[in-house]
Design an enzyme around this catalytic site. Structure first.
Site, mmCIF file in Angstrom:
data_model
loop_
_atom_site.group_PDB
_atom_site.id
_atom_site.type_symbol
_atom_site.label_atom_id
_atom_site.label_comp_id
_atom_site.label_asym_id
_atom_site.label_seq_id
_atom_site.Cartn_x
_atom_site.Cartn_y
_atom_site.Cartn_z
ATOM 1 N N ASP A 38 0.867 -1.175 0.000
ATOM 2 C CA ASP A 38 0.000 0.000 0.000
ATOM 3 C C ASP A 38 0.903 1.223 0.000
ATOM 4 O O ASP A 38 2.002 1.192 0.560
ATOM 5 C CB ASP A 38 -0.907 0.021 1.224
ATOM 6 C CG ASP A 38 -2.149 0.884 1.035
ATOM 7 O OD1 ASP A 38 -3.260 0.328 0.952
ATOM 8 O OD2 ASP A 38 -2.014 2.132 0.959
ATOM 9 N N ILE A 39 0.445 2.300 -0.612
ATOM 10 C CA ILE A 39 1.231 3.525 -0.636
ATOM 11 C C ILE A 39 1.299 4.154 0.752
ATOM 12 O O ILE A 39 2.281 4.825 1.094
ATOM 13 C CB ILE A 39 0.671 4.525 -1.677
ATOM 14 C CG1 ILE A 39 1.601 5.723 -1.841
ATOM 15 C CG2 ILE A 39 -0.744 4.933 -1.318
ATOM 16 C CD1 ILE A 39 1.183 6.664 -2.950
ATOM 17 N N ASP A 77 4.208 2.514 -3.929
ATOM 18 C CA ASP A 77 3.285 3.182 -4.846
ATOM 19 C C ASP A 77 3.269 2.366 -6.138
ATOM 20 O O ASP A 77 4.332 2.123 -6.734
ATOM 21 C CB ASP A 77 3.797 4.608 -5.102
ATOM 22 C CG ASP A 77 2.876 5.449 -5.971
ATOM 23 O OD1 ASP A 77 2.032 4.888 -6.704
ATOM 24 O OD2 ASP A 77 3.017 6.690 -5.939
ATOM 25 N N TYR A 170 -12.444 8.280 -13.566
ATOM 26 C CA TYR A 170 -12.498 7.023 -12.827
ATOM 27 C C TYR A 170 -13.125 5.924 -13.687
ATOM 28 O O TYR A 170 -12.590 4.813 -13.794
ATOM 29 C CB TYR A 170 -13.300 7.233 -11.542
ATOM 30 C CG TYR A 170 -13.469 6.018 -10.675
ATOM 31 C CD1 TYR A 170 -12.442 5.570 -9.848
ATOM 32 C CD2 TYR A 170 -14.681 5.319 -10.649
ATOM 33 C CE1 TYR A 170 -12.609 4.465 -9.028
ATOM 34 C CE2 TYR A 170 -14.858 4.214 -9.829
ATOM 35 C CZ TYR A 170 -13.822 3.792 -9.025
ATOM 36 O OH TYR A 170 -13.992 2.694 -8.217
ATOM 37 N N LYS A 174 -11.528 2.373 -15.072
ATOM 38 C CA LYS A 174 -12.113 1.081 -14.738
ATOM 39 C C LYS A 174 -12.593 0.327 -15.979
ATOM 40 O O LYS A 174 -12.537 -0.910 -16.022
ATOM 41 C CB LYS A 174 -13.247 1.273 -13.733
ATOM 42 C CG LYS A 174 -12.778 1.809 -12.374
ATOM 43 C CD LYS A 174 -11.795 0.867 -11.684
ATOM 44 C CE LYS A 174 -11.508 1.287 -10.254
ATOM 45 N NZ LYS A 174 -10.628 0.328 -9.541
ATOM 46 N N VAL A 203 -19.486 0.071 -1.826
ATOM 47 C CA VAL A 203 -18.829 -0.636 -0.730
ATOM 48 C C VAL A 203 -18.419 0.392 0.326
ATOM 49 O O VAL A 203 -17.897 1.464 0.004
ATOM 50 C CB VAL A 203 -17.605 -1.425 -1.224
ATOM 51 C CG1 VAL A 203 -16.973 -2.216 -0.077
ATOM 52 C CG2 VAL A 203 -18.001 -2.358 -2.365
#
Length: 272
Positions: A38-39, A77, A170, A174, A203
């Protein structure tokens, strides 16, 4: 119940919290050792929600180890190609194989397409699409070399199947992941590596930012019609663990006939 992934190794990106942590813990519960990244920092000033922290990643490590599995976790990253490749190399050196990749890391921003800044566009496309491609490029050779087949789960979004106003960058990222998934399913078939994408909707994670959504809807009321309720859960959000149910299934042998498949994890919302 027997551990269905005993002896396998899973690599999860964006693993410090929310969906990524849930996927890591659930895969560990099924017997897999874990490589996690994870960054653990703000990826761009254009992202307004609170980022994950090093402490969050440490908690993922603790939870995986509590399942009795080994874990290699690192702050990386996914835009950093050298760091990605090094993590994969170190993970394979430690665990001797790589069987599962859950390409989960991603970010979300808001704005109408023609009003986006270069940084807004470059951040979302750079992480969600290019960063995921870099992740795939780093991991796939190790999966092929291991010679055990395997499963890649690309975490797209409902916005990778259906246009969503207010976050076109976004959605573009995707939808791009859907194309990568389907291409890789063909390219990796000869190595018995399956590639499928999941498309979650609503979510409950820090990325959702209900306030930012409400601001967009207040300015542009027509947009709200593109964000339908879930017939099976009319009000409220899904949990990350409900998404993990699908990830674990796709990682295991029970989904062995599926490759190049898009699975909406939306409780029926996209049928509206």
């Amino acid at each position: 119940m027997a551990e269905s992934l005993q002896g396998r190794v899973a690599f999860i990106t964006g693993a410090a919290r929310a969906q990524g942590r849930s996927h890591a813990v659930r895969l560990a519960r099924e017997g897999a050792d874990i490589i996690a990244l994870d960054i653990c920092a703000r990826a761009s000033d254009t992202l307004t929600y609170t980022p994950a922290t090093p402490e969050d990643l440490n908690e993922t490590v603790r939870l995986v180890e509590a399942e009795g599995r080994k874990v290699l976790a690192r702050q990386v990253d996914i835009r950093d190609d050298a760091a990605l490749r090094q993590l994969v190399a170190d993970g394979v050196e430690q665990f001797r194989r790589l069987d599962i990749l859950v390409a989960n890391a991603g970010v979300l921003g808001w704005g109408r397409v023609w009003e986006l800044t270069d940084e807004q566009w470059d951040t979302v496309i750079g992480i969600n699409l290019t960063g995921t491609w870099r992740t795939l490029r780093a991991a796939i050779p190790a999966m092929i070399e291991a010679g055990n087949g395997g499963s890649i789960v690309v975490v797209s979004s409902s916005a990778g199947l259906k246009a969503t106003p207010g976050n076109g960058h976004y959605a573009a990222s995707k939808f791009g992941l859907t194309a990568l998934t389907n291409t890789l399913a063909i390219e990796l078939g000869e190595y018995d590596i399956r590639v499928n994408s999941i498309h979650p909707y609503s979510v409950d994670t820090p990325m959702i930012e209900p306030e930012a959504m409400m601001e967009i809807f207040a300015k542009h009321p027509r947009f709200v019609h593109s964000f339908p309720p879930m017939p099976m859960q009319y009000k409220g959000f899904m949990t990350a663990d409900e998404v993990s149910d699908v990830v674990v299934w796709l990682a295991g042998d029970g989904s062995g006939t599926l490759s190049g498949t898009q699975i909406p994890v939306d409780k029926g919302a996209l049928k509206y």
